[in-house]
Design a protein around this motif. Structure first.
Motif, PDB file in Angstrom:
ATOM      1  N   GLN A  70      10.191   8.229  -4.822  1.00 16.82           N
ATOM      2  CA  GLN A  70       8.787   7.836  -4.748  1.00 16.82           C
ATOM      3  C   GLN A  70       8.355   7.150  -6.041  1.00 16.82           C
ATOM      4  O   GLN A  70       7.668   6.133  -6.021  1.00 16.82           O
ATOM      5  CB  GLN A  70       7.917   9.064  -4.495  1.00 16.82           C
ATOM      6  CG  GLN A  70       8.190   9.750  -3.183  1.00 16.82           C
ATOM      7  CD  GLN A  70       7.540  11.123  -3.121  1.00 16.82           C
ATOM      8  OE1 GLN A  70       6.583  11.409  -3.825  1.00 16.82           O
ATOM      9  NE2 GLN A  70       8.070  11.975  -2.260  1.00 16.82           N
ATOM     10  N   ASP A  99       0.819  -1.220   0.000  1.00 11.27           N
ATOM     11  CA  ASP A  99       0.000   0.000   0.000  1.00 11.27           C
ATOM     12  C   ASP A  99       0.851   1.268   0.000  1.00 11.27           C
ATOM     13  O   ASP A  99       0.331   2.372   0.095  1.00 11.27           O
ATOM     14  CB  ASP A  99      -0.967   0.007   1.187  1.00 11.27           C
ATOM     15  CG  ASP A  99      -0.272   0.075   2.542  1.00 11.27           C
ATOM     16  OD1 ASP A  99       0.983   0.098   2.589  1.00 11.27           O
ATOM     17  OD2 ASP A  99      -0.992   0.093   3.558  1.00 11.27           O
ATOM     18  N   GLY A 100       2.199   1.106  -0.116  1.00  9.64           N
ATOM     19  CA  GLY A 100       3.074   2.262  -0.191  1.00  9.64           C
ATOM     20  C   GLY A 100       3.480   2.822   1.159  1.00  9.64           C
ATOM     21  O   GLY A 100       4.073   3.889   1.244  1.00  9.64           O
ATOM     22  N   ARG A 101       3.196   2.094   2.227  1.00  6.33           N
ATOM     23  CA  ARG A 101       3.572   2.553   3.567  1.00  6.33           C
ATOM     24  C   ARG A 101       4.861   1.861   4.005  1.00  6.33           C
ATOM     25  O   ARG A 101       5.048   0.678   3.773  1.00  6.33           O
ATOM     26  CB  ARG A 101       2.468   2.274   4.572  1.00  6.33           C
ATOM     27  CG  ARG A 101       1.219   3.073   4.253  1.00  6.33           C
ATOM     28  CD  ARG A 101       0.235   3.082   5.402  1.00  6.33           C
ATOM     29  NE  ARG A 101      -0.900   3.928   5.089  1.00  6.33           N
ATOM     30  CZ  ARG A 101      -0.925   5.246   5.245  1.00  6.33           C
ATOM     31  NH1 ARG A 101       0.124   5.866   5.711  1.00  6.33           N
ATOM     32  NH2 ARG A 101      -1.990   5.940   4.930  1.00  6.33           N
ATOM     33  N   THR A 137       3.666   7.028   4.594  1.00 10.14           N
ATOM     34  CA  THR A 137       3.751   6.739   3.164  1.00 10.14           C
ATOM     35  C   THR A 137       5.176   6.994   2.673  1.00 10.14           C
ATOM     36  O   THR A 137       5.957   7.688   3.328  1.00 10.14           O
ATOM     37  CB  THR A 137       2.777   7.619   2.357  1.00 10.14           C
ATOM     38  OG1 THR A 137       3.164   8.979   2.514  1.00 10.14           O
ATOM     39  CG2 THR A 137       1.335   7.400   2.803  1.00 10.14           C
TER      40      THR A 137
END
Length: 191
Positions: free
Chosen positions: A136, A100-102, A125
């Motif tokens: 990112q 989930d990008g965390r 995040t």
């Protein structure tokens, strides 16, 4: 006389059935208590009921399951400690990112590079921790494509440093389970 023997035999059968039923009830109660305790995390508790007919195999199986589960947890704890030692002794910064990008974890080198503690980074995040668009993007692409992504990033920590960046997706069933991001400091050679 035969009537007395008949009554005695019937009484003995009833007593035997009562004792057997009581032993089964105790075994079932012990099994229920043990399973509840195991479900709550107590893997030391054992069910009592060995030798009680058909319950004996069930009790034995539950006790073996608890023993093997405890052994597996002990082994996993050791594996986790060894992995933590390896990660914290790497010179490269490493971050583990969930699907989930965390951020799930960062090693000591990444803590120093980004100026963020592992405990503070957990659950944030990627954009909140990395604060650098190319990093990112590499993490997002690795998660989306399941392909390793590489690049270069300049971070000002406090002076400018150039890093080689690689992000690899962690295998999962339907989608990646997450990604591992690695930052390695590039040495600039003077002409």
């Amino acid at each position: 006389m035969t009537a007395i023997l008949g009554w005695a035999a019937a009484a003995a059968l009833l007593l035997g059935a009562w004792v057997s039923r009581r032993r089964r009830r105790r075994a079932l109660s012990s099994l229920e208590s043990a399973v509840s305790a195991m479900a709550a995390g107590d893997l030391v508790v054992r069910a009592d009921g060995e030798g009680v007919g058909e319950l004996s195999r069930l009790v034995s199986g539950v006790n073996m399951l608890a023993l093997r589960t405890a052994e597996t947890f002990t082994q996993l704890g050791g594996d986790k400690a060894r992995l933590r030692a390896v990660l914290d002794n790497m010179v490269e910064g490493v971050a583990i990112v969930a699907a989930d990008g965390r951020v799930q974890d960062v090693n000591a080198a990444m803590e120093r590079l980004l100026g963020v503690r592992s405990a503070a980074a957990r659950g944030l995040t990627v954009s909140e921790v990395f604060r650098h668009a190319p990093l990112q993007d590499l993490a997002r692409l690795a998660l989306e494509t399941r392909e390793p992504q590489t690049g270069e990033a300049s971070l000002f920590v406090p002076e400018e440093r150039v890093f080689s960046v690689s992000v690899t997706a962690l295998p999962g069933e339907a989608r990646p389970a997450g990604a591992v991001s690695k930052l390695a400091r590039r040495v600039r050679r003077h002409p």
